[in-house]
Write an enzyme that holds these catalytic residues in place. Structure first.
Site, PDB file in Angstrom:
ATOM      1  N   ASP A   1      35.503   2.293  46.376  1.00  0.00           N
ATOM      2  CA  ASP A   1      36.397   3.255  46.797  1.00  0.00           C
ATOM      3  C   ASP A   1      36.505   2.777  47.780  1.00  0.00           C
ATOM      4  OD1 ASP A   1      37.381   6.349  47.536  1.00  0.00           O
ATOM      5  OD2 ASP A   1      35.693   6.630  46.191  1.00  0.00           O
ATOM      6  N   ILE A   2      38.497   3.170  47.805  1.00  0.00           N
ATOM      7  CA  ILE A   2      39.100   3.173  49.177  1.00  0.00           C
ATOM      8  C   ILE A   2      39.068   4.263  50.072  1.00  0.00           C
ATOM      9  CG2 ILE A   2      41.066   2.005  47.529  1.00  0.00           C
ATOM     10  CD1 ILE A   2      42.381   4.319  48.316  1.00  0.00           C
TER      11      ILE A   2
ATOM     12  N   GLU B   1      40.132  15.231  41.244  1.00  0.00           N
ATOM     13  CA  GLU B   1      41.632  14.502  41.908  1.00  0.00           C
ATOM     14  C   GLU B   1      42.185  13.338  40.825  1.00  0.00           C
ATOM     15  OE1 GLU B   1      40.341  11.943  45.430  1.00  0.00           O
ATOM     16  OE2 GLU B   1      39.575  13.783  46.708  1.00  0.00           O
TER      17      GLU B   1
ATOM     18  N   HIS C   1      35.699   9.247  35.635  1.00  0.00           N
ATOM     19  CA  HIS C   1      34.350   8.335  36.605  1.00  0.00           C
ATOM     20  C   HIS C   1      33.052   8.663  37.304  1.00  0.00           C
ATOM     21  CE1 HIS C   1      37.058  10.747  39.048  1.00  0.00           C
ATOM     22  NE2 HIS C   1      36.769  10.391  40.688  1.00  0.00           N
TER      23      HIS C   1
ATOM     24  N   HIS D   1      30.914   8.555  40.950  1.00  0.00           N
ATOM     25  CA  HIS D   1      30.740   7.736  42.064  1.00  0.00           C
ATOM     26  C   HIS D   1      28.948   7.676  42.265  1.00  0.00           C
ATOM     27  CE1 HIS D   1      34.792   9.843  44.317  1.00  0.00           C
ATOM     28  NE2 HIS D   1      33.638  10.731  42.734  1.00  0.00           N
TER      29      HIS D   1
END
Length: 134
Positions: A29-30, A89, A94, A96
């Site tokens: 994750d950025i 978002e 996805h 996490h």
């Protein structure tokens, strides 16, 4: 039109890859909650909501995420790997995976870490190395 995550998995947008196979892709994750915060996605299915996935994709995604979590825990010292599925978002399913020292580490309202590209690469390489051992 492809989602940003589909474009990342296709290599059109750079990412710090930690694991992949033909059907799934995992990358850092950025805007991480913790060092090693990883996103796990299906490559070929752009369902917005995890429970809209077909059964085969859902089961494959969770099995792949499990393997990534094992590699992540081996690479990043932590008590557990937290799992969250929010999907608010980016309209692409996805998962996490977040290294945890306490439950408070999985609070998405807290300030995100700012890591250098070199540190991100080092973390990704460490997780990928552990994944390849499995």
């Amino acid at each position: 039109m492809a989602t940003i995550f589909s474009r990342i998995a296709a290599g059109e947008i750079p990412s710090w890859k930690v694991a992949e196979n033909e059907d799934f892709y995992a990358f850092l994750d950025i805007s991480p909650l913790a060092k090693g915060h990883t996103l796990v996605i299906p490559r070929h299915v752009e369902a917005d909501y995890i429970f809209d996935l077909d059964e085969k994709t859902y089961e494959g995604l969770t099995a792949f995420a499990r393997k990534v979590a094992i590699a992540l825990k081996a690479a990043i010292p932590c008590k557990r790997i937290g799992v969250a599925v929010l999907g608010m978002e980016v309209p692409h399913t996805h998962i996490h995976l977040v290294p945890l020292q306490s439950e408070a580490d999985l609070d998405f309202r807290k300030e995100k870490l700012s890591l250098s590209p070199e540190e991100m690469k080092s973390i990704a390489d460490s997780i990928l190395s552990e994944y390849e051992k499995l």
